[in-house]
Design an enzyme around this catalytic site. Structure first.
Site, PDB file in Angstrom:
ATOM      1  N   ILE A 212       0.904  -1.151   0.000  1.00  0.00           N
ATOM      2  CA  ILE A 212       0.000   0.000   0.000  1.00  0.00           C
ATOM      3  C   ILE A 212       0.941   1.198   0.000  1.00  0.00           C
ATOM      4  O   ILE A 212       1.539   1.529   1.015  1.00  0.00           O
ATOM      5  CB  ILE A 212      -0.950  -0.008   1.210  1.00  0.00           C
ATOM      6  CG1 ILE A 212      -1.838  -1.250   1.169  1.00  0.00           C
ATOM      7  CG2 ILE A 212      -1.795   1.266   1.220  1.00  0.00           C
ATOM      8  CD1 ILE A 212      -2.783  -1.401   2.334  1.00  0.00           C
ATOM      9  N   GLY A 213       1.083   1.832  -1.158  1.00  0.00           N
ATOM     10  CA  GLY A 213       2.177   2.754  -1.454  1.00  0.00           C
ATOM     11  C   GLY A 213       2.241   4.071  -0.712  1.00  0.00           C
ATOM     12  O   GLY A 213       2.335   5.123  -1.347  1.00  0.00           O
ATOM     13  N   CYS A 214       2.242   4.035   0.600  1.00  0.00           N
ATOM     14  CA  CYS A 214       2.314   5.277   1.374  1.00  0.00           C
ATOM     15  C   CYS A 214       3.653   5.985   1.176  1.00  0.00           C
ATOM     16  O   CYS A 214       3.740   7.204   1.360  1.00  0.00           O
ATOM     17  CB  CYS A 214       2.030   5.018   2.849  1.00  0.00           C
ATOM     18  SG  CYS A 214       3.050   3.749   3.594  1.00  0.00           S
ATOM     19  N   HIS A 215       4.686   5.262   0.775  1.00  0.00           N
ATOM     20  CA  HIS A 215       5.987   5.891   0.511  1.00  0.00           C
ATOM     21  C   HIS A 215       5.922   6.796  -0.722  1.00  0.00           C
ATOM     22  O   HIS A 215       6.796   7.645  -0.905  1.00  0.00           O
ATOM     23  CB  HIS A 215       7.075   4.831   0.328  1.00  0.00           C
ATOM     24  CG  HIS A 215       6.857   3.915  -0.831  1.00  0.00           C
ATOM     25  ND1 HIS A 215       5.955   2.864  -0.787  1.00  0.00           N
ATOM     26  CD2 HIS A 215       7.414   3.895  -2.070  1.00  0.00           C
ATOM     27  CE1 HIS A 215       5.969   2.234  -1.952  1.00  0.00           C
ATOM     28  NE2 HIS A 215       6.842   2.842  -2.747  1.00  0.00           N
ATOM     29  N   ARG A 216       4.882   6.674  -1.523  1.00  0.00           N
ATOM     30  CA  ARG A 216       4.754   7.467  -2.752  1.00  0.00           C
ATOM     31  C   ARG A 216       4.051   8.807  -2.522  1.00  0.00           C
ATOM     32  O   ARG A 216       3.780   9.531  -3.477  1.00  0.00           O
ATOM     33  CB  ARG A 216       3.991   6.661  -3.802  1.00  0.00           C
ATOM     34  CG  ARG A 216       4.722   5.396  -4.216  1.00  0.00           C
ATOM     35  CD  ARG A 216       3.972   4.596  -5.247  1.00  0.00           C
ATOM     36  NE  ARG A 216       4.696   3.379  -5.546  1.00  0.00           N
ATOM     37  CZ  ARG A 216       4.176   2.171  -5.511  1.00  0.00           C
ATOM     38  NH1 ARG A 216       2.901   2.014  -5.220  1.00  0.00           N
ATOM     39  NH2 ARG A 216       4.921   1.121  -5.780  1.00  0.00           N
TER      40      ARG A 216
END
Length: 165
Positions: A134-138
């Site tokens: 779940i791309g929270c780093h993006r």
């Protein structure tokens, strides 16, 4: 009781801890995550099928291969708003970034509101228990800067650099 196991990442990243209820992946945390209960991860270390599936997905991710569908994920104790944010995070393409403000605008439009708090979005992003998948780093600040990341800014920067290489 939860089951835990480890994933050894490439050298530029901290390792990951996988958490499962026995069927679903319920957590994927960098070992530096302050929300990770480090005492609990020594209690029930088993190698479940979900962990094998998660390792295969992560192996593909770190080798820049097509990852395919994520292993079955279940996020417990998330509010409706957090779930809404997580759905947006899942849709951010590999190698791309969006701002907290962008997400807030999308939710405001969807809800028929004039505005939505980017800070509220930031809190929801920060509560994401499934790193990388779940791309929270993006998600970055409106000024292009990397803001807080549960897995540490070092890992956030490394993930973004990895996806651009």
């Amino acid at each position: 009781m939860c089951d835990y196991n480890y994933y050894q990442t490439p050298a530029s990243f901290d390792d990951l801890v996988m958490v499962s209820d026995g069927v679903f992946l319920t957590g994927l945390y960098f070992t530096c995550d302050p929300h990770l209960d480090k005492q609990a991860i020594t209690l029930s270390k088993r190698d479940l099928e979900i962990f094998k599936m998660t390792r295969a997905w992560l192996d593909a991710y770190f080798l820049h291969h097509e990852c395919g569908q994520c292993p079955p994920i279940k996020i417990e104790h998330a509010t409706a708003f957090q779930q809404e944010v997580y759905e947006i995070l899942k849709a951010i393409p590999y190698g791309e970034t969006v701002t907290y403000k962008d997400i807030a605008k999308r939710i405001a439009i969807k809800r028929g509101m004039t505005s939505m708090s980017a800070q509220a979005v930031g809190q929801a992003v920060g509560s994401n228990p499934i790193a990388i998948m779940i791309g929270c780093h993006r998600v970055i600040g409106s000024n292009g800067k990397l803001n807080g990341y549960r897995g540490g800014l070092k890992n956030k920067k490394a993930l973004l650099n990895h996806e651009k290489s």
